[in-house]
Design a protein around this motif. Structure first.
Motif, PDB file in Angstrom:
ATOM      1  N   THR A 360      53.743  47.373  28.650  1.00  0.00           N
ATOM      2  CA  THR A 360      52.519  46.619  28.720  1.00  0.00           C
ATOM      3  C   THR A 360      52.468  45.249  28.903  1.00  0.00           C
ATOM      4  O   THR A 360      53.578  44.572  28.437  1.00  0.00           O
ATOM      5  CB  THR A 360      51.928  46.857  27.121  1.00  0.00           C
ATOM      6  N   TYR A 384      43.071  40.620  28.146  1.00  0.00           N
ATOM      7  CA  TYR A 384      43.263  41.815  29.089  1.00  0.00           C
ATOM      8  C   TYR A 384      44.634  42.311  29.033  1.00  0.00           C
ATOM      9  O   TYR A 384      45.550  41.547  29.102  1.00  0.00           O
ATOM     10  CB  TYR A 384      42.713  41.231  30.605  1.00  0.00           C
ATOM     11  N   SER A 385      44.733  43.585  28.926  1.00  0.00           N
ATOM     12  CA  SER A 385      46.021  44.520  28.779  1.00  0.00           C
ATOM     13  C   SER A 385      46.063  45.524  29.891  1.00  0.00           C
ATOM     14  O   SER A 385      45.029  46.339  29.948  1.00  0.00           O
ATOM     15  CB  SER A 385      46.444  44.899  27.545  1.00  0.00           C
ATOM     16  N   ARG A 386      47.323  45.867  30.265  1.00  0.00           N
ATOM     17  CA  ARG A 386      47.568  46.929  31.369  1.00  0.00           C
ATOM     18  C   ARG A 386      48.484  47.685  30.969  1.00  0.00           C
ATOM     19  O   ARG A 386      49.730  47.045  30.817  1.00  0.00           O
ATOM     20  CB  ARG A 386      47.593  46.449  32.705  1.00  0.00           C
ATOM     21  N   ASN A 388      51.186  50.791  31.281  1.00  0.00           N
ATOM     22  CA  ASN A 388      51.765  51.690  32.369  1.00  0.00           C
ATOM     23  C   ASN A 388      52.484  52.778  31.654  1.00  0.00           C
ATOM     24  O   ASN A 388      53.398  52.572  31.135  1.00  0.00           O
ATOM     25  CB  ASN A 388      52.542  51.171  33.564  1.00  0.00           C
ATOM     26  N   ILE A 430      47.420  54.769  33.781  1.00  0.00           N
ATOM     27  CA  ILE A 430      47.551  53.551  33.797  1.00  0.00           C
ATOM     28  C   ILE A 430      46.134  53.044  33.005  1.00  0.00           C
ATOM     29  O   ILE A 430      45.022  53.307  33.296  1.00  0.00           O
ATOM     30  CB  ILE A 430      46.936  52.533  35.243  1.00  0.00           C
ATOM     31  N   ASP A 431      46.430  52.508  31.781  1.00  0.00           N
ATOM     32  CA  ASP A 431      45.324  52.197  31.027  1.00  0.00           C
ATOM     33  C   ASP A 431      45.030  50.507  30.932  1.00  0.00           C
ATOM     34  O   ASP A 431      45.933  49.777  30.807  1.00  0.00           O
ATOM     35  CB  ASP A 431      45.639  52.583  29.353  1.00  0.00           C
ATOM     36  N   GLU A 432      43.769  50.481  31.280  1.00  0.00           N
ATOM     37  CA  GLU A 432      43.543  48.706  31.376  1.00  0.00           C
ATOM     38  C   GLU A 432      42.303  48.523  30.022  1.00  0.00           C
ATOM     39  O   GLU A 432      41.088  49.384  29.769  1.00  0.00           O
ATOM     40  CB  GLU A 432      42.713  48.547  32.612  1.00  0.00           C
ATOM     41  N   THR A 433      42.593  47.494  29.549  1.00  0.00           N
ATOM     42  CA  THR A 433      41.651  47.376  28.267  1.00  0.00           C
ATOM     43  C   THR A 433      41.317  46.043  28.277  1.00  0.00           C
ATOM     44  O   THR A 433      42.287  44.995  28.502  1.00  0.00           O
ATOM     45  CB  THR A 433      42.488  47.588  26.936  1.00  0.00           C
ATOM     46  N   ARG A 461      41.135  54.590  32.367  1.00  0.00           N
ATOM     47  CA  ARG A 461      42.266  55.292  32.410  1.00  0.00           C
ATOM     48  C   ARG A 461      42.361  55.666  33.917  1.00  0.00           C
ATOM     49  O   ARG A 461      41.376  56.471  34.199  1.00  0.00           O
ATOM     50  CB  ARG A 461      42.843  56.451  31.606  1.00  0.00           C
TER      51      ARG A 461
END
Length: 802
Positions: A360, A384-386, A388, A430-433, A461
């Motif tokens: 992350t 912002y977080s990504r 994997n 890949i989750d992007e929040t 996602r």
């Protein structure tokens, strides 16, 4: 549109309360007679109908703003210096008061003021405040501290790194939200969890049961746990290392720097966790067949494929306590984790080659300023977080609890599907929040405050699996989720602040879209196609809290809320690494929550001190979201809505200390959560409903904690702390006959007994601790009989570098 209307109402109220008055400000500095600034001096201003408290900052400066004209006394208290009181008349807009404190002739100065814990508890919410100062030197995890708190049950699925969720007075799962400094923990990634945060980084833990304060701005229907991290008050650098049973190793370092001239601040922390988790397990799901067709033989076996590794670091840079901002910090968080997967949803299925890897990156910006405009406080946080995540399952070899492949016919047995948990997979998610939280408070006067809080959360996602056939992988899946929660609240203090009330309204908006691959039901000519699902909802909730202090020792409190909890993205879209299937049709939960309790604290009898807190609660819930194992082998989890659940309960805490050396705490929690399952006959008439106790939910727990502190042990200036902790969990159903599973299998009563000591050397620079957990080596369970570690020995060394 509805949220815009609420915001308009807020602006009208804001304007209507703005009026002219003859008010002014006190400001000044406090210093010692050595001419050094008196940092963190406790300052109390008193007038005819006004009392205010503050502390001097790192430069000794202080201020009281918007004070009505009149005569006041200002008292200054600082350790090692004589208290001083001055009388000042405020008859101008800005009045300067500078004070010099003389060195005290006394050895000790006692300042009587409400602690942060008391101020939080006085707001009327059912809350436990856990101080972590003493626990920071022990080999103890945050989850263990929570498990010792009244009304809290931490549900963990194994050893270090295993999945954990929290039961607060009968509400569980994602109904209970976790925050770090008021920010939802889901943004920090799975390797930055409560289990991985060392207690030494934490200032206190706030546990809200049921109704949650508006400033947390989330759909925490069942309660919330807010981790408040240590701030930067001085330049320091601390580290700790620990090691123990089952190949457990942990280390962390944290520190901070602040330039007193310009306010530049830098702080950071890092941690490394490792565990083999090779503890012994046994029971009705730990069995092997010695040859094909023979009955199962139940054995005691070691977990052999459960290694956990995680590393993480968090750094923040910016300015604190300057004229234009109380806090302006830019941050970055990096963390990664790799984990072997030992079992399916229960211990019925055992794996030997299934893995997950995750990392992350999160970037954040935080701003806070009191009195940014007259009467107005503002705080904001954006991130912002990504994430994997990769799931690795490509080997079909079957394993048993003996720790090696099964081979009934000479060659190793294999799963017909080609992998251990279904089809072979190398799925990458890949989750992007994006998370934005904003709080604005308007102080009408010292007794009335209006706040508006907003939380915006977006999630997407993107998934890819090269093991899928090319034609199937070309059908790209999509997952998008948006959640918006707007809160408007009003707080009032009356009768010399003895009566405190808060009311609030919340608007909940959710919109989610999914395009997922699915297979047609006709197995003879089955085809893969994309199924699209779009769901949105708009709900409104409201609530309030009230407390009244009959005396500084006795307070009664109550709270109520019509609460809504929106499904989380992982609940809806699933998680392959966690064996969690998608549940795209999940509905929001609704619950009417009520709390009523009292606190009777600081009961003195000679050198004995007692405190009692009790809380009665009701939860009336519809469409409760619960997670259940699926299939005959219970290999996967799936979330579903569970009709109507009605819960009544009570929790009780007794605290005692003798001479501030011997400390005893006992708490008990009991609740009766029943599933009102209604069925209907052929004419549509309701049949007598069943009122079955909620499954997989421990409903009666007791916890006893005993500590003893000894000063000047062996060395002058040293401190020895010893402790014991006993936890009892009454038996509960693993399954319900209504909600699935094979009958009412009972998880038996459990007793866990821990003990240890911590020795702090003179000057408080070095501490050494040793702990023994689960001394009796009892079989301990939480979720669906997933066994936790047995007896373990752990040591920890904590030291200050600066």
């Amino acid at each position: 549109m509805f949220q815009i209307k609420i915001f308009s109402v807020f602006l009208l109220v804001f304007c209507s309360f703005s009026a002219f008055s003859q008010n002014g400000d006190f400001y000044g500095k406090v210093k010692y007679n050595s001419n050094e600034p008196a940092v963190s001096t406790f300052i109390v201003l008193k007038g005819k109908a006004l009392t205010k408290e503050t502390n001097s900052n790192i430069n000794g400066a202080f201020n009281f703003k918007d004070i009505p004209y009149g005569t006041y006394t200002i008292a200054f208290y600082a350790l090692n210096d004589t208290p001083k009181t001055v009388t000042v008349v405020l008859n101008e807009k800005n009045k300067e008061v500078n004070v010099t404190l003389e060195v005290a002739a006394l050895d000790e100065v006692f300042v009587k003021s409400k602690t942060v814990q008391q101020k939080i508890e006085d707001k009327g919410f059912a809350v436990n405040v856990i101080e972590t100062k003493q626990a920071a030197v022990q080999s103890i995890q945050v989850n263990e501290l929570l498990d010792q708190s009244a009304g809290v049950r931490v549900r963990q699925s194994g050893g270090l790194g295993s999945h954990a969720h929290y039961n607060l007075n009968g509400m569980t799962g994602n109904s209970v939200k976790i925050f770090i400094d008021g920010v939802p923990i889901r943004n920090f990634g799975p390797s930055f969890s409560l289990n991985s945060i060392p207690p030494s980084l934490i200032k206190r833990i706030e546990v809200y049961k049921g109704v949650v304060p508006p400033h947390l701005s989330d759909d925490a229907m069942g309660g919330a746990i807010n981790i408040v991290l240590n701030g930067i008050t001085k330049n320091e650098l601390k580290a700790s290392v620990s090691a123990g049973s089952f190949g457990t190793y942990r280390t962390d370092i944290n520190g901070g720097y602040r330039n007193n001239k310009n306010g530049f601040t830098a702080r950071g922390s890092a941690f490394v966790n490792y565990a083999d988790n090779d503890y012994e397990v046994w029971g009705d799901q730990v069995a092997v067949a010695l040859s094909a067709g023979t009955p199962d033989v139940y054995i005691r076996a070691k977990r052999f494929h459960d290694r956990y590794r995680s590393q993480g670091g968090k750094a923040e840079f910016g300015y604190t306590n300057v004229s234009w901002a109380d806090k302006l910090l830019a941050g970055v968080l990096l963390s990664n984790m790799d984990q072997q997967i030992q079992t399916g949803a229960t211990m019925e299925i055992v794996y030997g080659n299934r893995f997950t890897e995750q990392n992350t990156k999160m970037y954040s910006l935080e701003y806070a300023k009191k009195e940014v405009l007259k009467h107005i406080d503002v705080s904001a946080f954006a991130s912002y977080s990504r994430l994997n995540r990769k799931t690795i399952d490509t080997i079909a070899t079957q394993y048993s609890w003996l720790g090696h492949p099964t081979s009934y016919y000479n060659d190793p047995d294999v799963w017909a599907t080609g992998a251990e948990a279904g089809d072979p997979t190398l799925q990458k998610d890949i989750d992007e929040t994006i998370n934005v939280r904003t709080n604005v408070a308007y102080h009408i006067n010292d007794y009335n405050t209006i706040q508006i809080n907003h939380l915006l959360n977006t999630f997407t996602r993107d998934s890819d699996d090269p093991m899928l056939p090319a034609a199937e992988n070309a059908l790209r899946e999509e997952r998008e989720y948006l959640k918006s929660i707007l809160t408007l609240s009003f707080e009032n203090k009356a009768f010399d602040e003895k009566l405190r009330t808060s009311v609030f309204g919340k608007s909940y908006y959710m919109d989610r879209t999914s395009k997922l691959r699915t297979r047609s039901s006709n197995t003879s000519t089955s085809t893969i196609f994309i199924e699209e699902n779009n769901i949105s909802s708009n709900d409104f909730g409201f609530g309030g809290s009230i407390s009244y202090s009959f005396s500084p020792k006795i307070t009664v409190f109550g709270s109520a809320e019509k609460a809504i909890r929106l499904p989380e993205a992982n609940e809806v879209f699933g998680n392959v690494a966690a064996n969690l299937n998608a549940s795209i049709n999940l509905k929001p939960e609704h619950s009417n929550n009520y709390n009523l309790g009292f606190t009777y604290d600081d009961i003195q009898f000679k050198q004995h001190n007692f405190g009692v807190t009790a809380n009665v609660f009701i939860r009336d819930t519809e469409d409760l979201i619960m997670q259940f194992p699926t299939g005959s082998t219970e290999e996967f989890f799936e979330n579903s809505n569970v009709g109507k659940i009605y819960t009544e309960g009570v929790d009780f805490t007794l605290n005692y200390n003798f001479k501030e050396r011997l400390f005893f705490s006992a708490n008990t929690s009991f609740f009766n959560a029943r599933d009102y399952n209604v069925t209907y006959d052929v004419d549509g008439n309701p049949i007598t409903p069943t009122y079955e106790r909620l499954a997989n939910t421990p409903y009666f727990t007791m916890n006893y904690n005993l500590k003893y502190n000894t000063q000047n042990f062996i060395q002058k200036g040293s401190r020895l702390s010893t402790y014991t902790n006993l936890l009892y969990v009454h038996e509960f159903f693993r399954h319900s006959s209504v909600l699935g599973g094979s009958g009412k299998i009972v998880i038996p009563s459990q007793v866990s007994f821990d003990a240890g000591f911590a020795y702090t050397f003179p000057k408080n620079k070095v501490s050494l601790s040793f702990d023994v957990k689960n001394i009796l080596n009892n079989q301990l369970f939480d979720n669906y009989a997933l066994q936790k570690p047995g007896r373990g020995f752990y040591g920890k060394l904590t030291f200050s570098i600066l």
